[in-house]
Design a protein around this motif. Structure first.
Motif, PDB file in Angstrom:
ATOM      1  N   GLN A 134     -17.964  48.442  26.206  1.00 18.18           N
ATOM      2  CA  GLN A 134     -18.250  49.012  24.886  1.00 18.18           C
ATOM      3  C   GLN A 134     -17.239  50.082  24.512  1.00 18.18           C
ATOM      4  N   ILE A 135     -16.803  50.860  25.493  1.00 21.19           N
ATOM      5  CA  ILE A 135     -15.762  51.865  25.235  1.00 21.19           C
ATOM      6  C   ILE A 135     -14.491  51.179  24.736  1.00 21.19           C
ATOM      7  N   ILE A 136     -14.128  50.069  25.370  1.00 19.73           N
ATOM      8  CA  ILE A 136     -12.927  49.329  24.972  1.00 19.73           C
ATOM      9  C   ILE A 136     -13.103  48.735  23.583  1.00 19.73           C
ATOM     10  N   VAL A 137     -14.258  48.150  23.304  1.00 19.82           N
ATOM     11  CA  VAL A 137     -14.541  47.591  21.971  1.00 19.82           C
ATOM     12  C   VAL A 137     -14.410  48.680  20.911  1.00 19.82           C
ATOM     13  N   ASP A 138     -15.026  49.822  21.150  1.00 22.83           N
ATOM     14  CA  ASP A 138     -14.978  50.919  20.174  1.00 22.83           C
ATOM     15  C   ASP A 138     -13.543  51.398  19.967  1.00 22.83           C
ATOM     16  N   TYR A 139     -12.785  51.540  21.068  1.00 23.24           N
ATOM     17  CA  TYR A 139     -11.400  51.971  20.952  1.00 23.24           C
ATOM     18  C   TYR A 139     -10.577  50.948  20.174  1.00 23.24           C
ATOM     19  N   PHE A 140     -10.676  49.689  20.566  1.00 26.84           N
ATOM     20  CA  PHE A 140      -9.896  48.634  19.924  1.00 26.84           C
ATOM     21  C   PHE A 140     -10.211  48.557  18.437  1.00 26.84           C
ATOM     22  N   ASN A 141     -11.488  48.519  18.107  1.00 24.46           N
ATOM     23  CA  ASN A 141     -11.887  48.361  16.707  1.00 24.46           C
ATOM     24  C   ASN A 141     -11.502  49.552  15.837  1.00 24.46           C
ATOM     25  N   SER A 142     -11.362  50.732  16.428  1.00 24.25           N
ATOM     26  CA  SER A 142     -10.974  51.896  15.627  1.00 24.25           C
ATOM     27  C   SER A 142      -9.455  52.091  15.563  1.00 24.25           C
ATOM     28  N   HIS A 143      -8.684  51.382  16.426  1.00 23.87           N
ATOM     29  CA  HIS A 143      -7.233  51.551  16.455  1.00 23.87           C
ATOM     30  C   HIS A 143      -6.441  50.311  16.050  1.00 23.87           C
ATOM     31  N   ASN A 144      -7.090  49.212  15.803  1.00 24.19           N
ATOM     32  CA  ASN A 144      -6.381  47.966  15.516  1.00 24.19           C
ATOM     33  C   ASN A 144      -5.877  47.973  14.083  1.00 24.19           C
ATOM     34  N   ILE A 145      -4.565  47.856  13.919  1.00 22.68           N
ATOM     35  CA  ILE A 145      -3.970  47.930  12.579  1.00 22.68           C
ATOM     36  C   ILE A 145      -4.085  46.621  11.804  1.00 22.68           C
ATOM     37  N   LYS A 146      -4.391  45.527  12.487  1.00 23.26           N
ATOM     38  CA  LYS A 146      -4.526  44.244  11.792  1.00 23.26           C
ATOM     39  C   LYS A 146      -5.957  43.980  11.347  1.00 23.26           C
ATOM     40  N   ASN A 147      -6.834  44.973  11.509  1.00 20.69           N
ATOM     41  CA  ASN A 147      -8.240  44.866  11.121  1.00 20.69           C
ATOM     42  C   ASN A 147      -8.967  43.728  11.814  1.00 20.69           C
ATOM     43  N   HIS A 148      -8.530  43.355  12.992  1.00 20.96           N
ATOM     44  CA  HIS A 148      -9.225  42.364  13.796  1.00 20.96           C
ATOM     45  C   HIS A 148     -10.269  43.091  14.623  1.00 20.96           C
ATOM     46  N   LYS A 149     -11.504  42.637  14.587  1.00 23.77           N
ATOM     47  CA  LYS A 149     -12.584  43.274  15.331  1.00 23.77           C
ATOM     48  C   LYS A 149     -12.954  42.415  16.529  1.00 23.77           C
ATOM     49  N   ILE A 150     -13.293  43.085  17.648  1.00 21.45           N
ATOM     50  CA  ILE A 150     -13.721  42.368  18.845  1.00 21.45           C
ATOM     51  C   ILE A 150     -15.138  42.793  19.219  1.00 21.45           C
ATOM     52  N   THR A 151     -15.742  42.028  20.126  1.00 22.67           N
ATOM     53  CA  THR A 151     -17.046  42.357  20.694  1.00 22.67           C
ATOM     54  C   THR A 151     -16.892  42.416  22.208  1.00 22.67           C
ATOM     55  N   GLN A 152     -17.961  42.741  22.906  1.00 22.61           N
ATOM     56  CA  GLN A 152     -17.920  42.782  24.364  1.00 22.61           C
ATOM     57  C   GLN A 152     -17.581  41.416  24.957  1.00 22.61           C
ATOM     58  N   ASN A 153     -17.861  40.342  24.240  1.00 23.19           N
ATOM     59  CA  ASN A 153     -17.524  39.001  24.719  1.00 23.19           C
ATOM     60  C   ASN A 153     -16.016  38.773  24.774  1.00 23.19           C
ATOM     61  N   ASP A 154     -15.248  39.600  24.088  1.00 22.87           N
ATOM     62  CA  ASP A 154     -13.789  39.484  24.072  1.00 22.87           C
ATOM     63  C   ASP A 154     -13.117  40.322  25.160  1.00 22.87           C
ATOM     64  N   VAL A 155     -13.895  41.097  25.915  1.00 24.34           N
ATOM     65  CA  VAL A 155     -13.364  41.987  26.950  1.00 24.34           C
ATOM     66  C   VAL A 155     -13.608  41.351  28.315  1.00 24.34           C
ATOM     67  N   TYR A 156     -12.563  41.346  29.149  1.00 22.80           N
ATOM     68  CA  TYR A 156     -12.642  40.754  30.482  1.00 22.80           C
ATOM     69  C   TYR A 156     -12.378  41.814  31.542  1.00 22.80           C
ATOM     70  N   VAL A 157     -13.347  41.980  32.443  1.00 21.16           N
ATOM     71  CA  VAL A 157     -13.177  42.901  33.555  1.00 21.16           C
ATOM     72  C   VAL A 157     -12.331  42.199  34.610  1.00 21.16           C
ATOM     73  N   VAL A 158     -11.208  42.799  34.950  1.00 25.51           N
ATOM     74  CA  VAL A 158     -10.290  42.252  35.943  1.00 25.51           C
ATOM     75  C   VAL A 158     -10.644  42.790  37.328  1.00 25.51           C
ATOM     76  N   TRP A 159     -11.063  44.048  37.393  1.00 26.27           N
ATOM     77  CA  TRP A 159     -11.387  44.677  38.660  1.00 26.27           C
ATOM     78  C   TRP A 159     -12.427  45.759  38.430  1.00 26.27           C
ATOM     79  N   PHE A 160     -13.367  45.889  39.379  1.00 26.18           N
ATOM     80  CA  PHE A 160     -14.412  46.907  39.293  1.00 26.18           C
ATOM     81  C   PHE A 160     -14.671  47.468  40.681  1.00 26.18           C
ATOM     82  N   CYS A 161     -14.876  48.781  40.757  1.00 23.86           N
ATOM     83  CA  CYS A 161     -15.196  49.424  42.029  1.00 23.86           C
ATOM     84  C   CYS A 161     -16.156  50.572  41.757  1.00 23.86           C
ATOM     85  N   LYS A 162     -17.170  50.689  42.617  1.00 21.88           N
ATOM     86  CA  LYS A 162     -18.109  51.810  42.543  1.00 21.88           C
ATOM     87  C   LYS A 162     -18.207  52.442  43.914  1.00 21.88           C
TER      88      LYS A 162
END
Length: 80
Positions: free
Chosen positions: A7-35
């Motif tokens: 959601q952080i990435i979606v919010d960042y992308f949607n507020s900074h994209n100059i081509k007015n293309h909007k994404i959702t969480q379905n468009d974001v791919y986690v490549v690596w995760f660690c906790k």
């Protein structure tokens, strides 16, 4: 954790994209995760061919989340 990072990435992308293309969480791919304990990190990208890469780091001690945004300039092979 991964959903929060997406959601952080979606919010960042949607507020900074100059081509007015909007994404959702379905468009974001986690490549690596660690906790580890109360901390976590997500490396992710989107299905948009813009070369952007996102690193989301959560510091559980301070309850702060940091965002690093990178641009991939090129990819090449070095023969050993």
């Amino acid at each position: 954790m991964q959903e929060k990072a997406k959601q952080i990435i979606v919010d960042y992308f949607n507020s900074h994209n100059i081509k007015n293309h909007k994404i959702t969480q379905n468009d974001v791919y986690v490549v690596w995760f660690c906790k580890t304990l109360q901390n976590w990190k997500v490396l992710a990208t989107t299905n948009i061919a813009d070369g952007m890469y996102y690193e989301i780091t959560h510091n559980g001690d301070k309850n702060e989340t940091y965002v690093d945004v990178y641009k991939k300039w090129e990819n090449f092979c070095v023969n050993n």
